[in-house]
Design an enzyme around this catalytic site. Sequence first.
Site, PDB file in Angstrom:
ATOM      1  N   ILE A 203       0.868  -1.195   0.000  1.00 15.98           N
ATOM      2  CA  ILE A 203       0.000   0.000   0.000  1.00 15.98           C
ATOM      3  C   ILE A 203       0.893   1.230   0.000  1.00 15.98           C
ATOM      4  CG2 ILE A 203      -0.264  -0.059   2.544  1.00 15.98           C
ATOM      5  CD1 ILE A 203      -3.111   1.168   2.073  1.00 15.98           C
ATOM      6  N   ALA A 204       0.567   2.178  -0.833  1.00 18.66           N
ATOM      7  CA  ALA A 204       1.329   3.433  -0.846  1.00 18.66           C
ATOM      8  C   ALA A 204       0.460   4.551  -1.401  1.00 18.66           C
ATOM      9  CB  ALA A 204       2.604   3.298  -1.676  1.00 18.66           C
TER      10      ALA A 204
ATOM     11  N   GLU B 170       2.392  -7.587   7.153  1.00 22.21           N
ATOM     12  CA  GLU B 170       3.703  -7.495   7.792  1.00 22.21           C
ATOM     13  C   GLU B 170       4.188  -6.053   7.672  1.00 22.21           C
ATOM     14  OE1 GLU B 170       3.607 -10.357   5.643  1.00 22.21           O
ATOM     15  OE2 GLU B 170       3.485 -11.752   7.323  1.00 22.21           O
TER      16      GLU B 170
ATOM     17  N   ASN C 130       9.340   1.389  10.330  1.00 23.96           N
ATOM     18  CA  ASN C 130       8.398   2.258   9.602  1.00 23.96           C
ATOM     19  C   ASN C 130       7.275   2.688  10.552  1.00 23.96           C
ATOM     20  OD1 ASN C 130       6.923   3.613   7.688  1.00 23.96           O
ATOM     21  ND2 ASN C 130       6.786   1.920   6.229  1.00 23.96           N
TER      22      ASN C 130
ATOM     23  N   TYR D  18      -1.572   1.966  10.435  1.00 22.25           N
ATOM     24  CA  TYR D  18      -2.350   0.724  10.574  1.00 22.25           C
ATOM     25  C   TYR D  18      -3.091   0.683  11.907  1.00 22.25           C
ATOM     26  CZ  TYR D  18       0.236  -1.060   6.532  1.00 22.25           C
ATOM     27  OH  TYR D  18       0.765  -1.240   5.283  1.00 22.25           O
TER      28      TYR D  18
HETATM   29  C1  LIG Z   1       1.593   4.768   5.243  1.00 19.61           C
HETATM   30  C2  LIG Z   1       0.773   5.504   4.167  1.00 19.61           C
HETATM   31  C3  LIG Z   1       0.158   4.465   3.195  1.00 19.61           C
HETATM   32  C4  LIG Z   1      -0.357   6.284   4.868  1.00 19.61           C
HETATM   33  O1  LIG Z   1      -1.221   6.844   3.896  1.00 19.61           O
HETATM   34  P1  LIG Z   1      -1.926   8.283   4.141  1.00 19.61           P
HETATM   35  O2  LIG Z   1      -2.970   8.473   3.108  1.00 19.61           O
HETATM   36  O3  LIG Z   1      -0.871   9.320   4.235  1.00 19.61           O
HETATM   37  O4  LIG Z   1      -2.573   8.049   5.596  1.00 19.61           O
HETATM   38  P2  LIG Z   1      -3.872   8.780   6.191  1.00 19.61           P
HETATM   39  O5  LIG Z   1      -3.913  10.199   5.747  1.00 19.61           O
HETATM   40  O6  LIG Z   1      -5.069   7.928   5.901  1.00 19.61           O
HETATM   41  O7  LIG Z   1      -3.522   8.735   7.752  1.00 19.61           O
HETATM   42  C5  LIG Z   1      -4.199   7.932   8.687  1.00 19.61           C
HETATM   43  C6  LIG Z   1      -3.462   7.916  10.009  1.00 19.61           C
HETATM   44  O8  LIG Z   1      -2.149   7.350   9.842  1.00 19.61           O
HETATM   45  C7  LIG Z   1      -1.218   8.015  10.709  1.00 19.61           C
HETATM   46  N1  LIG Z   1      -0.215   8.671   9.874  1.00 19.61           N
HETATM   47  C8  LIG Z   1      -0.239   8.841   8.533  1.00 19.61           C
HETATM   48  N2  LIG Z   1       0.870   9.484   8.115  1.00 19.61           N
HETATM   49  C9  LIG Z   1       1.601   9.729   9.238  1.00 19.61           C
HETATM   50  C10 LIG Z   1       2.847  10.369   9.473  1.00 19.61           C
HETATM   51  N3  LIG Z   1       3.565  10.918   8.463  1.00 19.61           N
HETATM   52  N4  LIG Z   1       3.310  10.421  10.725  1.00 19.61           N
HETATM   53  C11 LIG Z   1       2.589   9.893  11.752  1.00 19.61           C
HETATM   54  N5  LIG Z   1       1.391   9.283  11.573  1.00 19.61           N
HETATM   55  C12 LIG Z   1       0.922   9.203  10.357  1.00 19.61           C
HETATM   56  C13 LIG Z   1      -2.001   9.028  11.489  1.00 19.61           C
HETATM   57  O9  LIG Z   1      -2.419   8.408  12.693  1.00 19.61           O
HETATM   58  C14 LIG Z   1      -3.196   9.302  10.585  1.00 19.61           C
HETATM   59  O10 LIG Z   1      -4.322   9.678  11.282  1.00 19.61           O
HETATM   60  P3  LIG Z   1      -4.618  11.251  11.585  1.00 19.61           P
HETATM   61  O11 LIG Z   1      -4.491  11.955  10.259  1.00 19.61           O
HETATM   62  O12 LIG Z   1      -6.001  11.265  12.109  1.00 19.61           O
HETATM   63  O13 LIG Z   1      -3.564  11.642  12.558  1.00 19.61           O
HETATM   64  C15 LIG Z   1       1.643   6.539   3.373  1.00 19.61           C
HETATM   65  O14 LIG Z   1       2.310   7.375   4.309  1.00 19.61           O
HETATM   66  C16 LIG Z   1       2.699   5.906   2.469  1.00 19.61           C
HETATM   67  O15 LIG Z   1       2.451   5.671   1.295  1.00 19.61           O
HETATM   68  N6  LIG Z   1       3.897   5.622   3.018  1.00 19.61           N
HETATM   69  C17 LIG Z   1       4.987   5.022   2.245  1.00 19.61           C
HETATM   70  C18 LIG Z   1       4.704   3.593   1.924  1.00 19.61           C
HETATM   71  C19 LIG Z   1       4.531   2.737   3.167  1.00 19.61           C
HETATM   72  O16 LIG Z   1       5.235   2.894   4.166  1.00 19.61           O
HETATM   73  N7  LIG Z   1       3.533   1.799   3.097  1.00 19.61           N
HETATM   74  C20 LIG Z   1       3.261   0.874   4.188  1.00 19.61           C
HETATM   75  C21 LIG Z   1       4.217  -0.277   4.122  1.00 19.61           C
HETATM   76  S1  LIG Z   1       4.013  -1.413   5.474  1.00 19.61           S
END
Ligand SMILES: CC(C)(COP(=O)(O)OP(=O)(O)OC[C@H]1O[C@@H](n2cnc3c(N)ncnc32)[C@H](O)[C@@H]1OP(=O)(O)O)[C@@H](O)C(=O)NCCC(=O)NCCS
Length: 144
Positions: free
Chosen positions: A69-70, A103, A108, A115
């Site tokens: 997921i990204a 996993e 991270n 999650y």
């Molecule tokens: C992890 C990822 C998929 C999250 O997607 P996103 O659309 O940014 O997440 P959301 O906006 O839905 O955030 C939901 C919650 O996640 C947490 N969160 C998301 N980004 C965060 C950050 N940079 N730091 C801390 N918490 C974070 C927060 O709790 C957030 O809730 P809040 O906005 O109410 O505080 C994105 O950051 C990503 O693509 N990361 C790189 C790839 C990766 O690490 N994938 C997972 C591999 S296991």
Amino acid sequence: MRREDIDQVLAIEKVSFPSPWGRKTFESELENSNARNIVAKEKKADGGDLVVAYVCFWFVADEIHIINIAVSLEYRGQGIGTKLLQEVFSEGRKKQCKVAVLEAHPSNQKAILFYRRSGFKVVGRRPGYYSETGENALIMSKKL
Ligand SMILES: CC(C)(COP(=O)(O)OP(=O)(O)OC[C@H]1O[C@@H](n2cnc3c(N)ncnc32)[C@H](O)[C@@H]1OP(=O)(O)O)[C@@H](O)C(=O)NCCC(=O)NCCS
């Protein structure tokens, strides 16, 4: 996700992971009948679509396994990742799946928080799961 989305998916993948999936891996996921691959798109001013996020998961017996997921850098922190997870849970419930599993890399922390925010809990560890670093993986799961 369709084959024509893969170029845009690869661009997000490359900036999101230290060991990104390649084109062949996405192509084989599109062919895998136990896999589902969903993209989130934004409509552009010219009428085209911009891929801003994706999730890849498998149906394994009564479990959903989230394998990738990204979200595109500029679109993070807007709830798009959470919406994709909700879509995955809803697909799982439709197929009578009981649990979602994934996993996560213990370093991270952003992803782990992400999650947890959607109800996942750490339920175990897989020793040496990441071959590049030998790091353990956290196993996280959530009841559907
Ligand atoms: C992890 C990822 C998929 C999250 O997607 P996103 O659309 O940014 O997440 P959301 O906006 O839905 O955030 C939901 C919650 O996640 C947490 N969160 C998301 N980004 C965060 C950050 N940079 N730091 C801390 N918490 C974070 C927060 O709790 C957030 O809730 P809040 O906005 O109410 O505080 C994105 O950051 C990503 O693509 N990361 C790189 C790839 C990766 O690490 N994938 C997972 C591999 S296991």
